[in-house]
Every structure is written in structure tokens, then in C-alpha cells.
Design an enzyme around this catalytic site. Structure first.
Site, PDB file in Angstrom:
ATOM      1  N   LYS A 195       0.804  -1.110  -0.117  1.00 22.03           N
ATOM      2  CA  LYS A 195      -0.018  -0.005   0.071  1.00 22.03           C
ATOM      3  C   LYS A 195       0.851   1.544  -0.102  1.00 22.03           C
ATOM      4  O   LYS A 195       1.490   1.350   0.949  1.00 22.03           O
ATOM      5  CB  LYS A 195      -0.822  -0.224   1.236  1.00 22.03           C
ATOM      6  CG  LYS A 195      -1.924   1.200   1.244  1.00 22.03           C
ATOM      7  CD  LYS A 195      -2.520   1.521   2.226  1.00 22.03           C
ATOM      8  CE  LYS A 195      -1.741   2.843   2.913  1.00 22.03           C
ATOM      9  NZ  LYS A 195      -1.678   4.198   2.184  1.00 22.03           N
ATOM     10  N   GLU A 269       9.868   0.884  10.537  1.00 24.66           N
ATOM     11  CA  GLU A 269      10.940   1.909  10.524  1.00 24.66           C
ATOM     12  C   GLU A 269      10.164   3.119  10.636  1.00 24.66           C
ATOM     13  O   GLU A 269       9.471   3.574   9.846  1.00 24.66           O
ATOM     14  CB  GLU A 269      11.574   1.529   9.023  1.00 24.66           C
ATOM     15  CG  GLU A 269      12.816   2.291   9.003  1.00 24.66           C
ATOM     16  CD  GLU A 269      12.761   3.839   8.416  1.00 24.66           C
ATOM     17  OE1 GLU A 269      12.782   4.550   9.215  1.00 24.66           O
ATOM     18  OE2 GLU A 269      12.961   3.900   7.180  1.00 24.66           O
ATOM     19  N   CYS A 303      13.186  10.521   7.449  1.00 24.23           N
ATOM     20  CA  CYS A 303      13.305  10.068   8.821  1.00 24.23           C
ATOM     21  C   CYS A 303      14.614   9.812   9.381  1.00 24.23           C
ATOM     22  O   CYS A 303      14.774  10.222  10.589  1.00 24.23           O
ATOM     23  CB  CYS A 303      12.553   8.600   8.724  1.00 24.23           C
ATOM     24  SG  CYS A 303      13.563   7.467   7.571  1.00 24.23           S
ATOM     25  N   GLU A 400       9.874  15.024  15.654  1.00 24.17           N
ATOM     26  CA  GLU A 400      10.192  15.040  14.615  1.00 24.17           C
ATOM     27  C   GLU A 400       9.493  15.832  13.740  1.00 24.17           C
ATOM     28  O   GLU A 400       7.987  16.112  13.944  1.00 24.17           O
ATOM     29  CB  GLU A 400       9.803  13.667  14.076  1.00 24.17           C
ATOM     30  CG  GLU A 400      10.259  13.437  12.515  1.00 24.17           C
ATOM     31  CD  GLU A 400      10.118  12.146  12.150  1.00 24.17           C
ATOM     32  OE1 GLU A 400       8.796  11.349  12.286  1.00 24.17           O
ATOM     33  OE2 GLU A 400      10.720  11.534  11.530  1.00 24.17           O
TER      34      GLU A 400
HETATM   35  P1  NDP Z   1       1.685   7.669   8.528  1.00 22.95           P
HETATM   36  O1  NDP Z   1       2.527   6.882   9.556  1.00 22.95           O
HETATM   37  O2  NDP Z   1       0.248   8.011   8.958  1.00 22.95           O
HETATM   38  O3  NDP Z   1       1.842   7.039   7.193  1.00 22.95           O
HETATM   39  C1  NDP Z   1       2.732   6.031   6.920  1.00 22.95           C
HETATM   40  C2  NDP Z   1       1.756   4.997   5.974  1.00 22.95           C
HETATM   41  O4  NDP Z   1       0.857   4.359   6.954  1.00 22.95           O
HETATM   42  C3  NDP Z   1       0.842   5.437   5.020  1.00 22.95           C
HETATM   43  O5  NDP Z   1       0.792   4.581   3.868  1.00 22.95           O
HETATM   44  C4  NDP Z   1      -0.362   5.774   5.655  1.00 22.95           C
HETATM   45  O6  NDP Z   1      -1.537   5.615   4.693  1.00 22.95           O
HETATM   46  C5  NDP Z   1      -0.306   4.310   6.397  1.00 22.95           C
HETATM   47  N1  NDP Z   1      -1.179   4.439   7.675  1.00 22.95           N
HETATM   48  C6  NDP Z   1      -1.809   5.409   8.309  1.00 22.95           C
HETATM   49  N2  NDP Z   1      -2.461   4.824   9.329  1.00 22.95           N
HETATM   50  C7  NDP Z   1      -2.401   3.474   9.399  1.00 22.95           C
HETATM   51  C8  NDP Z   1      -2.917   2.679  10.094  1.00 22.95           C
HETATM   52  N3  NDP Z   1      -3.967   2.905  10.966  1.00 22.95           N
HETATM   53  N4  NDP Z   1      -2.677   1.319   9.819  1.00 22.95           N
HETATM   54  C9  NDP Z   1      -1.817   0.938   8.687  1.00 22.95           C
HETATM   55  N5  NDP Z   1      -1.367   2.126   7.844  1.00 22.95           N
HETATM   56  C10 NDP Z   1      -1.555   3.295   8.146  1.00 22.95           C
HETATM   57  O7  NDP Z   1       2.554   9.026   8.323  1.00 22.95           O
HETATM   58  P2  NDP Z   1       1.882  10.454   7.730  1.00 22.95           P
HETATM   59  O8  NDP Z   1       1.776  10.498   6.398  1.00 22.95           O
HETATM   60  O9  NDP Z   1       0.478  10.783   8.750  1.00 22.95           O
HETATM   61  O10 NDP Z   1       2.908  11.532   8.388  1.00 22.95           O
HETATM   62  C11 NDP Z   1       2.469  11.897   9.899  1.00 22.95           C
HETATM   63  C12 NDP Z   1       4.105  12.093  10.538  1.00 22.95           C
HETATM   64  O11 NDP Z   1       4.654  10.989  10.510  1.00 22.95           O
HETATM   65  C13 NDP Z   1       4.923  13.163   9.666  1.00 22.95           C
HETATM   66  O12 NDP Z   1       4.742  14.407   9.947  1.00 22.95           O
HETATM   67  C14 NDP Z   1       6.423  12.634  10.023  1.00 22.95           C
HETATM   68  O13 NDP Z   1       6.587  13.301  11.166  1.00 22.95           O
HETATM   69  C15 NDP Z   1       6.178  11.083  10.355  1.00 22.95           C
HETATM   70  N6  NDP Z   1       6.410  10.231   9.110  1.00 22.95           N
HETATM   71  C16 NDP Z   1       7.677   9.548   9.339  1.00 22.95           C
HETATM   72  C17 NDP Z   1       8.049   8.986   8.266  1.00 22.95           C
HETATM   73  C18 NDP Z   1       9.305   7.993   8.274  1.00 22.95           C
HETATM   74  O14 NDP Z   1       9.857   7.497   7.424  1.00 22.95           O
HETATM   75  N7  NDP Z   1       9.694   8.007   9.640  1.00 22.95           N
HETATM   76  C19 NDP Z   1       7.449   8.756   6.942  1.00 22.95           C
HETATM   77  C20 NDP Z   1       6.043   9.652   6.993  1.00 22.95           C
HETATM   78  C21 NDP Z   1       5.933  10.053   7.905  1.00 22.95           C
HETATM   79  P3  NDP Z   1      -1.969   7.250   4.745  1.00 22.95           P
HETATM   80  O15 NDP Z   1      -0.876   7.788   3.497  1.00 22.95           O
HETATM   81  O16 NDP Z   1      -3.363   7.454   4.082  1.00 22.95           O
HETATM   82  O17 NDP Z   1      -1.575   8.051   5.896  1.00 22.95           O
END
Ligand code: NDP
Length: 495
Positions: A195, A269, A303, A400
Site C-alpha cells: 500500500k 521503520e 526520517c 520530529e
Molecule cells: P503515517 O505513519 O500515517 O503514514 C505511513 C503509511 O501508513 C501511509 O501509507 C499511511 O497511509 C499508512 N497508515 C496510516 N494509518 C495507518 C493505520 N492505522 N494502519 C496501517 N497503515 C496506516 O504518516 P503520515 O503520512 O500521517 O505522516 C505523519 C508524520 O509521520 C509526519 O509528519 C512525519 O513526522 C512522520 N513520518 C515519518 C516517516 C518516516 O519515514 N519516519 C514517513 C512518513 C511520515 P496514508 O498515506 O493514508 O496516511
């Protein structure tokens, strides 16, 4: 008049250096109006949809599927069939052929992928072209090489595939995160349901075309787009044997709670708040380049971004001065312009999060610096930002931000640097700048971080394991270590 004098008169040195636009052409990419889910090697029409946009212009790019529980169920079913009916029994050398093909096709079509990545995600074309795409192809090449050597990689342990891997990826490196997850899973004989993030589904959907071109058997890789609900349905599906997640710590924790007691494998991660530590014996100009690359690369949507800069007190002022001067030369703007250094923020939601954390920094008393730059009117933008006068307790030093925002702090001794750097719930990466090799080793041993870069930052290589300590997650991706989460071992010592 002498020739030299005439030239001088006609071509005076410009007072203001500005770059002419150098846009990359969009013609190389064809975006369909509407995409379904890719299940069992076919496009399946979606019952629910949403529009995916370009964050730099807010222009709608395509309508994509909002994957439902039924869509996830169909994708997991297709992956189970493909696992049971051939893929898991295929010899490693046969699996490797498909991976090599995928790698080569990605190289051949890299310009198309790079343009689409920048359009849908907002990152500068020079980054998607020079970093994301070469690394994504390199991951497929690297794991193709392991596919027929698993017995040698894990001698006397009889490695076997785990089954169906559910993979959930974020929006900061859409295609690269796909490669980090899909390549080792396939090399080990697993099948996949992936996904992509809600805001950046397009390169994953274009990747389905690569899978067809490579003639990968139907159902080995399935892609279901959608938001967090689609991800949650994948996590909860009984037909999935392993979940690999990259994203926020908050969602990672929720997934870990959901999976407790189910027997499903999990790697996480998650977030980071990396320390980039500069000692007074380092090459300052080189360090400034590393600091800029550490936090402004990909708008800080990284990240492992070096978002906390620790500077030894004796060089604090000259270093901050050099850094501010360097910031004035960063070009913020159109991601498809080859001169752009800092592109668009990925979404309105992320822009809001960055803005509110930056406001908290100002309110708590930190001193803000942003270079003069004109931000485009449409789209989501945030100027490169440096905070000085930051206390360890401020939110901008703890949380973060995931944006182009750097917090600068000072230290006096190496012990103090270690203590301050480790004073975070995260532990993904760190950077050390010094000319003393012995100090690099001394620091690296003490940093509670999965990766420690020395005199460089944000360097990635498929051969090198990547992953976190503490709230940055567990499990490793990349290198030999990246194979283990996708294998079970007949000796009973599952990783
Ligand atoms: P999320 O953790 O929500 O998104 C990561 C992935 O998980 C996306 O594909 C998301 O879908 C999906 N997801 C969201 N909720 C669920 C759930 N309950 N069960 C399974 N999968 C889920 O990150 P966000 O995009 O909301 O970003 C929020 C914050 O997270 C950022 O501001 C940043 O600080 C941090 N972040 C950190 C990352 C890293 O690599 N360390 C990467 C991205 C974000 P969807 O896209 O629809 O939300």
C-alpha cells in the site's frame, strides 16, 4: 579600443545572480485519468476513489482507488495463490532473473519515473533523478544477487520464505521505499501486497507496468492504493504473514498493538530526530554542506534527517554564520526545475504540522532565521529555516518536524555531545564531523543510533543495513540483514 576593453563594456558582470528557468519536460510521462488496484496481474476497477494532486501546483493529476477491505482481501488472495502455485517453489536463480529485469527496466525508464515522482511528491527533479531512481534500481540489482545465494548467506539454517508480506510505505521516498520492501521480499521467495501512501501513489502504479514488462508472474506483487484505512485492513488481514511498515511512530505503535499475539512478523521503520555533531577540528565548509544536505534534502521529509545540529562551542558563531550565508543560495521552487534545491512540501497537512511546530519554537523563545526567498503562490511551500538559541526541552529539539527546519544547539566536550545527542526517544541516525579517526570511532560506539555517518550525511547504499533503536523501530532493511525479516529458518532460530 583593445579587444579586452570592448568585451568588458558589452558584458558587465551581473550584480544579481539569478538562474534562468531550466524545466524538465513532463512529456516523458503519461498519466492515466483513472487507476484501479493492481491485483493478480490485472487492473481492477475501484469502487471508491480520490484525486491525487501535485503539491507544487495543487493541480489534480489522476483519480486513484481508495482501497476497501474487499480490495485488500482480493489482493491478499491473489498473493496467497501466487505464493502457493509456483513463486515460493521457483529456484533462486529464476527469481533473480525477474529482479534483474525489474532493475534494468527501472534504469531504462528512470527519467519517466523521476519526473512522475517529482510531480506527485514535490521533491526536486535533481534528487529524484540522481538519488531516488538510481538507488531504487540498485536495490533490485543488489537483492537479485542474493536470490540464489540464501543458503550461503545463512549457512546450515535452511532459509525458506515467510509467505505473503503486507507492506505499507510513506510519501517521502515513494518508489525508493517500494524498492526497499519489494526487492528483498521477492528475492526470498515471498509474495507481496503493497500500500503506497495516500498522497503519492503514482510511481507505485507506474511500477505495475514495469512488473508486466518484466513478465513477473501474476499475483506476486499486488498494489492497493488508499489512505490509512486501507493500511489498517492490510495489517488486520489473516492471510498476511508479515507486515513491513515505514512511517510515523504513532501509527507504528498502533500496528504493533494490533499484531501482538497474532504470530505475524513485524518490522517497523519509524521516525527520527538525528543529531549531527560538528567538532571544532572539522573542515567547516565541508561540514556546512553536510548540514545542508542533512536537513534540506527532500525538504527535510527524511526520517533520518539531521534535524538537531550540535556545534562545539568554540566554532559556534563562525559555523552558524557560514550556514546562514549558505542558506541564502538555496533555490526554493518548481520541483521540475533542474536548478531547484528545495521543492514543495508534500501535503497541506504536513505544511500545517511544520508551521505549527515552527510557531512553537518561536513561542518558546528560540531565534528564527529564514533566508529571503520568494515562495510560489500556489502549492505548499516552507522556507528553509534555522533555529538558534534552542534549549533541549523545546518541542523543536524533541519532536520530529519532518520539514526543512534545523535546530542548532551547542556543546563543549565529547561526553556532553554524546549525552545530548542520545537525549531523544528516537535512535535512527547520527552524524559526526571531525578530522580525528579515533574520535569518530569513540563517538560511533556511544551513539544510540542505527546508522552513524562520519564526515558525511544522508548516504544510502543497498549493501548497508538501515534501521532504528528505541522509538525509531526495529528490524533492518538493506544489506544481508534486510533478508532476515523475509525468511523463516528450519533451525528454529527465526529472526
Ligand atoms: P503515517 O505513519 O500515517 O503514514 C505511513 C503509511 O501508513 C501511509 O501509507 C499511511 O497511509 C499508512 N497508515 C496510516 N494509518 C495507518 C493505520 N492505522 N494502519 C496501517 N497503515 C496506516 O504518516 P503520515 O503520512 O500521517 O505522516 C505523519 C508524520 O509521520 C509526519 O509528519 C512525519 O513526522 C512522520 N513520518 C515519518 C516517516 C518516516 O519515514 N519516519 C514517513 C512518513 C511520515 P496514508 O498515506 O493514508 O496516511
Amino acid at each position: 579600443m583593445a579587444e579586452l576593453d570592448r568585451t568588458k563594456r558589452h558584458a558587465p558582470a551581473p550584480k544579481d545572480w539569478t538562474y534562468a528557468p531550466a524545466p524538465e519536460s513532463r512529456d516523458v510521462v503519461r498519466i492515466a485519468e483513472r487507476y484501479g488496484n493492481f491485483v493478480g496481474g490485472e487492473w481492477v476497477e475501484a469502487s471508491e476513489t480520490y484525486a491525487t494532486i501535485s503539491p507544487s501546483s495543487e493541480e489534480p493529476l489522476a483519480t486513484v482507488a481508495q482501497g476497501t477491505e474487499a480490495d485488500v482481501d482480493a489482493a491478499v488472495g491473489a498473493a496467497r495463490d501466487a505464493f502457493a502455485n509456483g513463486w515460493s517453489e521457483l529456484s533462486g536463480s529464476e527469481r533473480a532473473k525477474y529482479l534483474f529485469r525489474i532493475a534494468r527496466i527501472l534504469q531504462e525508464r528512470s527519467r519517466e519515473f523521476a519526473v512522475l515522482e517529482s510531480l506527485n511528491g514535490g521533491k526536486p527533479i535533481k534528487e529524484s533523478r540522481d538519488v531516488d531512481l538510481p538507488l531504487a534500481a540498485a536495490h533490485f540489482f543488489y537483492y537479485a544477487g542474493w536470490a540464489d545465494k540464501l543458503e550461503y548467506a545463512f549457512p546450515n539454517r535452511r532459509p525458506r520464505p515467510v509467505g505473503v508480506a503486507g507492506q505499507i510505505i510513506p510519501w517521502n521516498f515513494p518508489l525508493l521505499m517500494l524498492a526497499w520492501k519489494v526487492a528483498p521480499a521477492l528475492a526470498c521467495g515471498n509474495t507481496v501486497v503493497l500500500k503506497p501512501a495516500e498522497t503519492t501513489p503514482l510511481t507505485a502504479l507506474l511500477f505495475c507496468d514495469v512488473l508486466r514488462q518484466a513478465e513477473l508472474p501474476a499475483g506476486v506483487v499486488n498494489i492497493v492504493t488508499g489512505d490509512g484505512r486501507t493500511g489498517a485492513a492490510l495489517v488486520e488481514h489473516d492471510g498476511v504473514d508479515k507486515i513491513a511498515f515505514t512511517g510515523s511512530t504513532e501509527v507504528g505503535k498502533a500496528i504493533q498493538r494490533r499484531l501482538a499475539g497474532t504470530g505475524k512478523r513485524l518490522t517497523l521503520e519509524l521516525g527520527g530526530k538525528a543529531a549531527n555533531i560538528v567538532f571544532d577540528d572539522s573542515a567547516l565548509d565541508q561540514a556546512v554542506e553536510g548540514i545542508v544536505n542533512g536537513i534540506y534534502f527532500n525538504q527535510g521529509h527524511v526520517c533520518c534527517a539531521g534535524s538537531r545540529l550540535f556545534v562545539q562551542e568554540s566554532i559556534y558563531e563562525p559555523l552558524v554564520e557560514k550556514l546562514k550565508r549558505r542558506l541564502t543560495t538555496l533555490r526554493v521552487g518548481d520541483p521540475l526545475d533542474k536548478n531547484t534545491d528545495v521543492g514543495a512540501i508534500n501535503s497541506a497537512m504536513q505544511l500545517e504540522k511544520i508551521s505549527s511546530l515552527v510557531q512553537s519554537g518561536v513561542d518558546e523563545g528560540a531565534e528564527i532565521y529564514q533566508p529571503p526567498c520568494r515562495l510560489p503562490e500556489k502549492g505548499y511551500w516552507f522556507a528553509p529555516t534555522v533555529f538558534t538559541n534552542v534549549a533541549q526541552s523545546y518541542r523543536i529539539a524533541q519532536e520530529e518536524i519532518f520539514g526543512p527546519v534545523l535546530s542548532v544547539l551547542a556543546f563543549r566536550t565529547p561526553d556532553e555531545a554524546v549525552e545530548k545527542a542520545n537525549n531523544t526517544p528516537y535512535g535512527l541516525s547520527a552524524g559526526v564531523w571531525t578530522e580525528k579517526g579515533s574520535r569518530i570511532l569513540w563517538m560511533a560506539q556511544r551513539m544510540r543510533a542505527g546508522v552513524v555517518w562520519a564526515n558525511t550525511f544522508n548516504r544510502f547504499d543497498p549493501t548497508s543495513p538501515f534501521g532504528g533503536y528505541k522509538e525509531s523501530g526495529f528490524g533492518r532493511e538493506g544489506g544481508l540483514h534486510g533478508l532476515e525479516p523475509y525468511l523463516r529458518f528450519d533451525d528454529g532460530n527465526e529472526s
